[in-house]
Design a protein around this motif. Structure first.
Motif, mmCIF file in Angstrom:
data_model
loop_
_atom_site.group_PDB
_atom_site.id
_atom_site.type_symbol
_atom_site.label_atom_id
_atom_site.label_comp_id
_atom_site.label_asym_id
_atom_site.label_seq_id
_atom_site.Cartn_x
_atom_site.Cartn_y
_atom_site.Cartn_z
ATOM 1 N N PRO A 22 20.389 30.395 44.071
ATOM 2 C CA PRO A 22 21.600 29.596 44.269
ATOM 3 C C PRO A 22 22.700 30.457 44.875
ATOM 4 N N ASP A 23 23.462 29.886 45.793
ATOM 5 C CA ASP A 23 24.604 30.592 46.372
ATOM 6 C C ASP A 23 25.825 30.217 45.544
ATOM 7 N N TRP A 24 26.168 31.050 44.568
ATOM 8 C CA TRP A 24 27.198 30.712 43.587
ATOM 9 C C TRP A 24 28.562 30.506 44.209
ATOM 10 N N LYS A 25 28.886 31.244 45.254
ATOM 11 C CA LYS A 25 30.232 31.156 45.822
ATOM 12 C C LYS A 25 30.494 29.804 46.461
ATOM 13 N N ASP A 26 29.497 29.279 47.153
ATOM 14 C CA ASP A 26 29.702 28.020 47.868
ATOM 15 C C ASP A 26 29.192 26.814 47.100
ATOM 16 N N GLN A 27 28.722 27.037 45.881
ATOM 17 C CA GLN A 27 28.108 25.954 45.118
ATOM 18 C C GLN A 27 29.162 24.966 44.632
ATOM 19 N N LEU A 29 30.731 22.674 42.065
ATOM 20 C CA LEU A 29 30.725 22.828 40.615
ATOM 21 C C LEU A 29 30.168 21.610 39.896
ATOM 22 N N GLY A 30 30.019 20.508 40.591
ATOM 23 C CA GLY A 30 29.384 19.351 39.973
ATOM 24 C C GLY A 30 30.313 18.611 39.030
ATOM 25 N N LEU A 31 29.726 17.657 38.308
ATOM 26 C CA LEU A 31 30.505 16.832 37.393
ATOM 27 C C LEU A 31 30.994 17.653 36.205
ATOM 28 N N ASN A 32 32.163 17.323 35.723
ATOM 29 C CA ASN A 32 32.726 17.892 34.503
ATOM 30 C C ASN A 32 33.039 19.380 34.596
ATOM 31 N N GLN A 33 33.036 19.962 35.792
ATOM 32 C CA GLN A 33 33.384 21.377 35.915
ATOM 33 C C GLN A 33 34.629 21.499 36.779
ATOM 34 N N VAL A 34 35.546 22.346 36.325
ATOM 35 C CA VAL A 34 36.836 22.485 36.990
ATOM 36 C C VAL A 34 37.013 23.932 37.407
ATOM 37 N N ALA A 35 37.452 24.144 38.637
ATOM 38 C CA ALA A 35 37.792 25.493 39.096
ATOM 39 C C ALA A 35 39.310 25.571 39.220
ATOM 40 N N PHE A 36 39.881 26.724 38.895
ATOM 41 C CA PHE A 36 41.334 26.906 38.974
ATOM 42 C C PHE A 36 41.787 26.798 40.420
ATOM 43 N N ASP A 37 42.770 25.960 40.666
ATOM 44 C CA ASP A 37 43.349 25.782 41.998
ATOM 45 C C ASP A 37 44.824 26.151 41.905
ATOM 46 N N GLU A 38 45.177 27.352 42.411
ATOM 47 C CA GLU A 38 46.554 27.816 42.231
ATOM 48 C C GLU A 38 47.577 27.012 43.022
ATOM 49 N N ASN A 60 38.202 39.012 39.298
ATOM 50 C CA ASN A 60 37.867 37.928 40.214
ATOM 51 C C ASN A 60 38.094 36.585 39.527
ATOM 52 N N GLY A 61 39.333 36.100 39.592
ATOM 53 C CA GLY A 61 39.658 34.802 39.010
ATOM 54 C C GLY A 61 39.987 34.849 37.530
ATOM 55 N N GLY A 62 40.056 36.052 36.968
ATOM 56 C CA GLY A 62 40.353 36.187 35.546
ATOM 57 C C GLY A 62 41.839 36.374 35.283
ATOM 58 N N ALA A 86 53.096 52.780 33.525
ATOM 59 C CA ALA A 86 51.903 51.993 33.165
ATOM 60 C C ALA A 86 52.047 51.474 31.745
ATOM 61 N N ARG A 87 51.578 50.289 31.523
ATOM 62 C CA ARG A 87 51.602 49.697 30.181
ATOM 63 C C ARG A 87 50.175 49.523 29.687
ATOM 64 N N ILE A 88 50.023 49.462 28.355
ATOM 65 C CA ILE A 88 48.683 49.252 27.824
ATOM 66 C C ILE A 88 48.184 47.876 28.279
ATOM 67 N N GLY A 89 46.892 47.765 28.453
ATOM 68 C CA GLY A 89 46.313 46.521 28.956
ATOM 69 C C GLY A 89 46.295 45.433 27.909
ATOM 70 N N GLY A 90 46.601 44.225 28.320
ATOM 71 C CA GLY A 90 46.557 43.089 27.404
ATOM 72 C C GLY A 90 45.155 42.513 27.307
ATOM 73 N N ARG A 91 45.024 41.494 26.475
ATOM 74 C CA ARG A 91 43.734 40.810 26.360
ATOM 75 C C ARG A 91 43.326 40.273 27.721
ATOM 76 N N LYS A 92 42.019 40.238 27.961
ATOM 77 C CA LYS A 92 41.519 39.813 29.262
ATOM 78 C C LYS A 92 40.498 38.685 29.108
ATOM 79 N N MET A 93 40.466 37.831 30.132
ATOM 80 C CA MET A 93 39.475 36.760 30.195
ATOM 81 C C MET A 93 38.924 36.739 31.612
ATOM 82 N N SER A 94 37.600 36.784 31.730
ATOM 83 C CA SER A 94 36.983 36.782 33.052
ATOM 84 C C SER A 94 37.187 35.436 33.738
ATOM 85 N N GLY A 95 37.003 35.437 35.043
ATOM 86 C CA GLY A 95 37.152 34.201 35.809
ATOM 87 C C GLY A 95 36.150 33.139 35.396
#
Length: 134
Positions: A22-27, A29-38, A60-62, A86-95
């Motif tokens: 599968p080509d994940w970048k161009d795939q 997302l199908g029903l019920n899946q949402v991608a962030f649109d800034e 990458n999108g996180g 520099a500041r300490i890093g905060g909590r992170k969530m991947s894209g």
């Protein structure tokens, strides 16, 4: 087999069976899946300090919190003692985790035109860093 790339047996099998990767970048997302649109969705926030603070883009999108780590909740986050400006890093969530969260919230009827508060959605375990094994 010496000199053969790891995973190429799987690639050969997939070719024989007519299965393509599968080509994940161009795939779609199908029903019920949402991608962030800034262009239409506001930046996610964190309210751990009692005030909504915007998160920073990370990876990458996180997203990364500007106000909390796994054991600290304050704004701004403290400086790193041995690094200037520099500041300490905060909590992170991947894209990918963020997109799954958006999809789940949309399915639950959350209005995505309002900022998503990530306070309750950070990983429950205490890791804020990725460990490099040397």
């Amino acid at each position: 087999k010496p000199g053969q790339e790891v995973g190429s047996d799987t690639d050969d099998l997939n070719r024989q069976l007519g299965v393509s990767k599968p080509d994940w970048k161009d795939q779609d997302l199908g029903l019920n899946q949402v991608a962030f649109d800034e262009s239409t969705m506001p930046v996610p926030v964190c309210s751990c300090t009692g005030v909504l603070r915007p998160c920073y883009k990370w990876g990458n999108g996180g997203w990364q919190s500007s106000c909390c780590t796994s054991n600290l909740s304050m704004y701004p986050l403290p400086a790193v003692p041995n690094k200037r400006h520099a500041r300490i890093g905060g909590r992170k969530m991947s894209g990918s985790a963020f997109n799954k969260l958006l999809s789940r919230l949309a399915a639950e009827g959350h209005d995505l035109s309002n900022p998503v508060d990530l306070k309750e959605h950070w990983a429950k375990h205490g890791t804020d860093r990725y460990i490099t094994i040397k």
